[in-house]
Structures are given as C-alpha cells and as structure tokens.
Design an enzyme around this catalytic site. Structure first.
Site, PDB file in Angstrom:
ATOM      1  N   GLY A 183      64.025  55.233  79.736  1.00  0.00           N
ATOM      2  CA  GLY A 183      62.930  56.047  79.212  1.00  0.00           C
ATOM      3  C   GLY A 183      62.213  56.771  80.331  1.00  0.00           C
ATOM      4  N   ASP A 184      60.885  56.605  80.384  1.00  0.00           N
ATOM      5  CA  ASP A 184      60.084  57.246  81.431  1.00  0.00           C
ATOM      6  C   ASP A 184      59.591  56.220  82.451  1.00  0.00           C
ATOM      7  OD1 ASP A 184      58.339  55.888  79.848  1.00  0.00           O
ATOM      8  OD2 ASP A 184      56.971  57.542  79.480  1.00  0.00           O
ATOM      9  N   GLU A 185      60.319  55.129  82.618  1.00  0.00           N
ATOM     10  CA  GLU A 185      59.906  54.064  83.531  1.00  0.00           C
ATOM     11  C   GLU A 185      60.773  54.044  84.785  1.00  0.00           C
ATOM     12  OE1 GLU A 185      60.275  50.541  81.238  1.00  0.00           O
ATOM     13  OE2 GLU A 185      58.469  50.908  80.035  1.00  0.00           O
TER      14      GLU A 185
END
Length: 206
Positions: A183-185
């Site tokens: 994801g955005d991690e």
C-alpha cells in the site's frame, strides 16, 4: 604329362594368389569398418574410416563417414541447446529471486527482504563495538493517499508511489535499507551509534 602337371601347378598358384588378393581386398576394408563402428559406439564421434576396397565397400565407408559427421553435428547442436537452456534457467532463477524479494511497483525491497536485512544488521550490530552499534527502524505512512487514488485514479497513484520510492531510496543512504511493506507503507532500517539525535535528523530528512 609333365607339361600338364606344370600347367596345373601354375593354375593352382594363380588361383591361390587371386583368392588371397580378393580376401585382402574384402577383409581389410571390413576390418576398418568394424573398428570404426566400435569406436563410434564407444562415443568417439571423430572416428572416420579410410575409403578403399571394392566399390560396395567404398560406398559403405563413405556412408559410415557421413553418418559419423552427422552424429558429430548433432552432438554439437545438443550441447549448444543445452548451454542455452542452462543460461535461460539461470536468468529465470535470478528473475524469480528478484521478484520474491522486491516490490514489483517500486523495485524496492519487500517485507521478506526487509526482515532478512534486519536480521543481518542486528547480528552485525551485536557483534561489534564500533560506531554502528544500534539499529533504527522508521515506519512511514503517506497521509491521505487514498484520496489521490480516488480522485486521480490508481494509475496516477502508482506513479506517485514509484516516485516516492525512488526518493526514499536516495535518502536511505548506503547504510540504510528502505522497503515497501504494501500500500502506502514504507520502512527504513539503518544503523547508528546510539545517539537519538541521529535518528531524529534522518527522520527530518525524510
């Protein structure tokens, strides 16, 4: 009567000589073919048979040599194809290894490689009293990234993630490892001396 006896002896001698010549003409090429066949069967593909003898035997020797040449060429082709296959397998293995340890979108290390790298760094830090005796782990989460996907589309969002991944990789430095967990991690792992100010400075740089 004496002349008849003499003529008979001569005829017999001539017949014996003729038989010996014929036998030599036939058996010698046959022996060469037999010996060549044994060598070829043993794997010596360089074997060739000297042509000569009766016409049929000479044609047989030529056919034998042609067959041996074709076998040599076939062996060369098989070895070349085998080398090509081994190269393809090695390349494919490297590709699969890279895919197993890297994020396909950003090209950054994935969770699996991050944990392996973290284990290595922890072991190295524990075994030394040098300037890098501590390990810092920073977790990064992009705020409101879902809004970008919802408003501008996933393709644009992927482009943003790829760009951010490249920038983070540059900021990680030679002593750090930046990985995308999904994801955005993102996660940054790096060694430091134990001074918390070093970690704060690295976080501010990010």
């Amino acid at each position: 009567q004496a002349s008849i006896r003499g003529a008979t002896v001569k005829a017999v001698l001539f017949a014996v000589v003729a038989l010996l010549v014929i036998a030599w003409t036939i058996t010698r090429p046959v022996r060469r073919l037999t010996e060549g066949t044994r060598k070829l069967a043993a794997g010596d593909l360089t074997t060739r048979v000297h042509a000569g003898g009766a016409r049929e035997l000479e044609e047989l020797a030529q056919a034998f040599n042609h067959m041996a040449a074709e076998l040599t060429e076939a062996e060369r082709a098989v070895k070349s194809y085998q080398a090509h296959l081994e190269l393809r397998v090695e390349q494919r293995t490297q590709q699969l290894q890279h895919m197993a340890e890297h994020d396909p979108l950003t090209g950054l290390p994935n969770r699996r490689q991050l944990f392996r790298r973290l284990d290595e760094m922890l072991a190295a830090a524990a075994a030394t009293d040098g300037p890098v005796s501590h390990i810092a782990v920073l977790f990064l989460d992009l705020d409101n990234f879902k809004t970008i996907n919802d408003t501008l589309g996933h393709e644009f969002g992927d482009s943003v993630l790829s760009s951010i991944g490249g920038r983070l990789q540059g900021l990680a430095g030679p002593d750090g490892t930046i990985a995308r967990l999904g994801g955005d991690e993102f996660t940054l792992v790096f060694g430091y001396s134990g001074d918390a100010a070093e970690v704060v400075q690295r976080a501010e740089d990010l």
